[in-house]
Design a protein around this motif. Sequence first.
Motif, PDB file in Angstrom:
ATOM      1  N   LEU B  26       0.814  -1.457   0.162  1.00 23.74           N
ATOM      2  CA  LEU B  26      -0.292  -0.261  -0.224  1.00 23.74           C
ATOM      3  C   LEU B  26       0.964   1.659   0.118  1.00 23.74           C
ATOM      4  CD1 LEU B  26      -3.218  -0.688   2.301  1.00 23.74           C
ATOM      5  CD2 LEU B  26      -2.974   0.295  -0.170  1.00 23.74           C
ATOM      6  N   VAL B  27       1.756   1.037   0.795  1.00 25.04           N
ATOM      7  CA  VAL B  27       2.905   3.007   0.856  1.00 25.04           C
ATOM      8  C   VAL B  27       4.141   3.190  -0.050  1.00 25.04           C
ATOM      9  CG1 VAL B  27       1.990   2.788   3.052  1.00 25.04           C
ATOM     10  CG2 VAL B  27       4.174   1.499   2.777  1.00 25.04           C
ATOM     11  N   LEU B  37       9.588   1.116  -8.393  1.00 29.19           N
ATOM     12  CA  LEU B  37       8.279   0.660  -8.374  1.00 29.19           C
ATOM     13  C   LEU B  37       7.396   0.011  -9.454  1.00 29.19           C
ATOM     14  CD1 LEU B  37       5.491   1.506  -6.509  1.00 29.19           C
ATOM     15  CD2 LEU B  37       5.429   3.806  -8.421  1.00 29.19           C
ATOM     16  N   SER B  38       8.112   0.298 -10.637  1.00 25.13           N
ATOM     17  CA  SER B  38       8.282  -0.431 -11.778  1.00 25.13           C
ATOM     18  C   SER B  38       8.094  -1.782 -11.874  1.00 25.13           C
ATOM     19  CB  SER B  38       8.742  -0.084 -12.991  1.00 25.13           C
ATOM     20  OG  SER B  38      10.140  -0.416 -13.177  1.00 25.13           O
ATOM     21  N   VAL B  39       9.589  -1.899 -11.542  1.00 26.15           N
ATOM     22  CA  VAL B  39       9.608  -4.021 -10.833  1.00 26.15           C
ATOM     23  C   VAL B  39       8.562  -4.575 -10.376  1.00 26.15           C
ATOM     24  CG1 VAL B  39      10.839  -5.569 -10.012  1.00 26.15           C
ATOM     25  CG2 VAL B  39      11.418  -3.380 -11.328  1.00 26.15           C
ATOM     26  N   ILE B  40       7.552  -3.730  -8.991  1.00 26.66           N
ATOM     27  CA  ILE B  40       6.542  -3.850  -8.166  1.00 26.66           C
ATOM     28  C   ILE B  40       5.535  -4.545  -8.946  1.00 26.66           C
ATOM     29  CG2 ILE B  40       5.870  -4.248  -6.572  1.00 26.66           C
ATOM     30  CD1 ILE B  40       7.768  -2.400  -5.104  1.00 26.66           C
ATOM     31  N   LEU B  41       5.674  -3.020 -10.014  1.00 29.91           N
ATOM     32  CA  LEU B  41       4.190  -3.120 -10.871  1.00 29.91           C
ATOM     33  C   LEU B  41       3.684  -3.998 -11.552  1.00 29.91           C
ATOM     34  CD1 LEU B  41       2.627   0.552 -12.258  1.00 29.91           C
ATOM     35  CD2 LEU B  41       3.308  -1.681 -14.369  1.00 29.91           C
ATOM     36  N   TYR B 171       0.045   2.533 -10.781  1.00 34.07           N
ATOM     37  CA  TYR B 171       0.937   1.297 -10.047  1.00 34.07           C
ATOM     38  C   TYR B 171      -1.121   0.678  -8.685  1.00 34.07           C
ATOM     39  CZ  TYR B 171       2.055  -0.988  -5.364  1.00 34.07           C
ATOM     40  OH  TYR B 171       2.666  -1.681  -4.188  1.00 34.07           O
ATOM     41  N   TYR B 172      -1.284   1.587  -9.154  1.00 34.59           N
ATOM     42  CA  TYR B 172      -2.202   1.210  -7.449  1.00 34.59           C
ATOM     43  C   TYR B 172      -3.915   0.674  -8.355  1.00 34.59           C
ATOM     44  CZ  TYR B 172      -0.819   4.036  -3.532  1.00 34.59           C
ATOM     45  OH  TYR B 172      -0.159   4.587  -2.443  1.00 34.59           O
ATOM     46  N   VAL B 173      -3.712   0.343  -9.515  1.00 32.42           N
ATOM     47  CA  VAL B 173      -4.402   0.597 -10.775  1.00 32.42           C
ATOM     48  C   VAL B 173      -4.679  -0.998 -10.951  1.00 32.42           C
ATOM     49  CG1 VAL B 173      -6.048   0.383 -12.647  1.00 32.42           C
ATOM     50  CG2 VAL B 173      -5.412   2.223 -11.753  1.00 32.42           C
ATOM     51  N   ILE B 174      -2.969  -1.294 -10.614  1.00 30.82           N
ATOM     52  CA  ILE B 174      -3.048  -2.718 -10.755  1.00 30.82           C
ATOM     53  C   ILE B 174      -2.346  -3.432  -9.397  1.00 30.82           C
ATOM     54  CG2 ILE B 174       0.056  -2.813 -10.686  1.00 30.82           C
ATOM     55  CD1 ILE B 174      -2.612  -4.770 -12.755  1.00 30.82           C
ATOM     56  N   LEU B 175      -2.792  -3.106  -8.321  1.00 29.46           N
ATOM     57  CA  LEU B 175      -2.516  -3.504  -7.198  1.00 29.46           C
ATOM     58  C   LEU B 175      -3.947  -3.838  -6.902  1.00 29.46           C
ATOM     59  CD1 LEU B 175      -1.330  -4.290  -4.493  1.00 29.46           C
ATOM     60  CD2 LEU B 175      -1.873  -1.463  -3.301  1.00 29.46           C
ATOM     61  N   MET B 177      -6.712  -4.407  -9.198  1.00 35.68           N
ATOM     62  CA  MET B 177      -6.468  -5.648  -9.758  1.00 35.68           C
ATOM     63  C   MET B 177      -6.280  -6.338  -9.717  1.00 35.68           C
ATOM     64  SD  MET B 177      -6.434  -3.837 -13.359  1.00 35.68           S
ATOM     65  CE  MET B 177      -6.154  -4.890 -14.462  1.00 35.68           C
ATOM     66  N   THR B 178      -5.580  -6.789  -8.580  1.00 35.72           N
ATOM     67  CA  THR B 178      -4.346  -8.068  -8.676  1.00 35.72           C
ATOM     68  C   THR B 178      -5.176  -8.642  -7.380  1.00 35.72           C
ATOM     69  OG1 THR B 178      -2.673  -7.872  -9.965  1.00 35.72           O
ATOM     70  CG2 THR B 178      -1.903  -9.271  -8.201  1.00 35.72           C
ATOM     71  N   VAL B 179      -5.178  -7.723  -6.136  1.00 34.78           N
ATOM     72  CA  VAL B 179      -6.090  -8.412  -4.772  1.00 34.78           C
ATOM     73  C   VAL B 179      -7.421  -8.446  -4.990  1.00 34.78           C
ATOM     74  CG1 VAL B 179      -7.081  -8.007  -2.427  1.00 34.78           C
ATOM     75  CG2 VAL B 179      -4.596  -6.736  -3.492  1.00 34.78           C
ATOM     76  N   GLY B 180      -8.112  -7.873  -6.654  1.00 34.78           N
ATOM     77  CA  GLY B 180      -9.027  -7.926  -6.233  1.00 34.78           C
ATOM     78  C   GLY B 180      -9.634  -9.266  -6.830  1.00 34.78           C
ATOM     79  N   LEU B 181      -9.408  -9.657  -8.043  1.00 38.60           N
ATOM     80  CA  LEU B 181      -8.821 -11.266  -8.081  1.00 38.60           C
ATOM     81  C   LEU B 181      -8.397 -12.112  -7.461  1.00 38.60           C
ATOM     82  CD1 LEU B 181      -9.581 -12.684 -11.418  1.00 38.60           C
ATOM     83  CD2 LEU B 181      -6.672 -12.637 -11.346  1.00 38.60           C
ATOM     84  N   PHE B 182      -7.721 -11.842  -6.332  1.00 33.42           N
ATOM     85  CA  PHE B 182      -8.059 -12.618  -5.271  1.00 33.42           C
ATOM     86  C   PHE B 182      -8.594 -13.043  -5.283  1.00 33.42           C
ATOM     87  CE2 PHE B 182      -5.995 -13.979  -1.096  1.00 33.42           C
ATOM     88  CZ  PHE B 182      -5.941 -15.324  -2.089  1.00 33.42           C
TER      89      PHE B 182
END
Lengths: 243, 337
Positions: B26-27, B37-41, B171-175, B177-182
């Motif tokens: 989140l932070v 950040l791009s790597v985590i994204l 970053y927040y969009v894909i985060l 999406m990923t959590v939502g899909l999980f």
Amino acid sequence: MTDAPLLDVRLISKSFRGLRAVSQVSLAVRPGEIVGLIGPNGAGKTTTFNMIAGVFPPDEGEIRFDGADITGLRADQVCHAGIGRTFQLVKPFYGLSVEDNVLIGALRATRDVDAARAAAVDLLDRFGLADRRHQAAGALTLPDRKRLEVARAMATRPRLLLLDEVMAGLRPGETDEMVQVFQTLNRETGLTILMIEHVMRAVMALSQHIVVLNYGERIAEGEPEQVVRDPKVLESYLGEEAV
Amino acid sequence: MRGVGAVLRGAPRAATGLAVLGAALLVAPLLVDDYLLSVILITLYFAFVGQAWNLMMGYAGQLSLGHALYVGLGGYAAAAFFVHFGLTPWAGMVIGILVAAAFAAGIGLLAFRFGIGGVYFALLTIAVAEFTRILFEHFEWVGATGGFFLPVENREINDLLMLRGSPAMFYYVILAMTVGLFLANVALIRSRMGYYWMAIREDQDAAQALGINTFRYKMMAVVLSASLTALGGVFLAFYNNNLFPIDAFGIHRSIEIILAPIIGGLGTLFGPILGAFILTPLGEVLTWALDQLGVQMAGVKHLFYGLVLLVIIRSLPGGVWPWFARRLGIEGPEARP
């Protein structure tokens, strides 16, 4: 017990590459009855089963269940019509737990997973698998897999259960246990059973009626005591032993 | 095994770990530089599409080796409608999903109606992806081989509606999406459809004998997996701002998608996420190390991925997650190899 048969198989035939596996076989199973289907290897018993269960359609003939024509329906549609089956070579969902195996069967009658799980737990209790319900099905011994196979088929709440050699590979004591389970089910719930069986101890204990196949044809039928004294039946079995 | 909550209550170490990971994610944009950040994204992107692919292969047992098809279709559709008509990607994504779903339904119909299974099904998915790549190389409306580009505007202004803005916004969009899909997967796998998929994966004949319409449930798996993957494709196109047929539909892209779930653990909920978090950073470290050494070798990253895959499959055949779950004290299907 009414006279109208629950399962009415009329003159079904099936050929594979010109080889006639089943030829104009008829049989009827009345509600609440336990019928044995016997005969030497290659007599067409499993082929007959597969046509009833919807694995493949018969080339000719008709199969009626509870008055409705089910000829040529797919296996899943036959299950929804009220016919459950087991496989000769058991097919548990190896990677899933014993409980989930039965739960999947119970989902036939309900969408609610919790309700299906409760039904599965009840059935596992009845089949003596309650303490193994969290194990992977692949870790079960053969007798337990056979029990699981039956419990899973029962979970779909069939009115007619097709059993394909469920006693094979069981020790006499285990066979007697299994026989008792079916007797109880038959008595308490009126479950109708059509079973292919080689273990005569089980056939004689359970069947009220026996149909004998040989070379794809029905060669005898009747009450168990009569059938086992029938010369044609003796000959077909002796013939097999002589080989 | 009624859900994540129940599982985690039984495994306090896993619960703590998940809480720390969640807080860190989140932070993250406040703490790390743009590169990290791009790597985590990208890791989260692979976790997203890996989860989508895992639904079809890990749960329903249908192997697709052409999933880049859906990434490409989703991306191209949303990008084309954005560039040509100014359509918001949130609407464009619906078009992308519909196109991907139609392709998936076509593949499924062809395969499952005519009994094309196993390896032949996988070959069919490759063939359709390759066919589509060639088609797009001649598709002038979206730039053909020359590529298709989204206008790069001021990266300081975050326009969520048009999906234009800073890396942090993406970053927040894909985060999400990923959590939502999980979370959606947790519910899905514990529903009747999830159980029916696993039954089909384990034994199709037995599944059918239990009243499961195997054709219908396989179709649902294929179409749902494709639709979700297309959603990932929309994100990727708007993040990268460019699309090339070879990079969108190429087989190397399809392989990239499936590595994380295989390494993390097929048919597990956390597997694709863990796999992505292992593989993507490892690949970046390798690229960095080779740069430092001054080595320039094309395809070395893929060679390295192949090596990682080999080691994991040899030592942990069920993937890393089932092994890790057992160490965390989680029991049940997630810990079963």
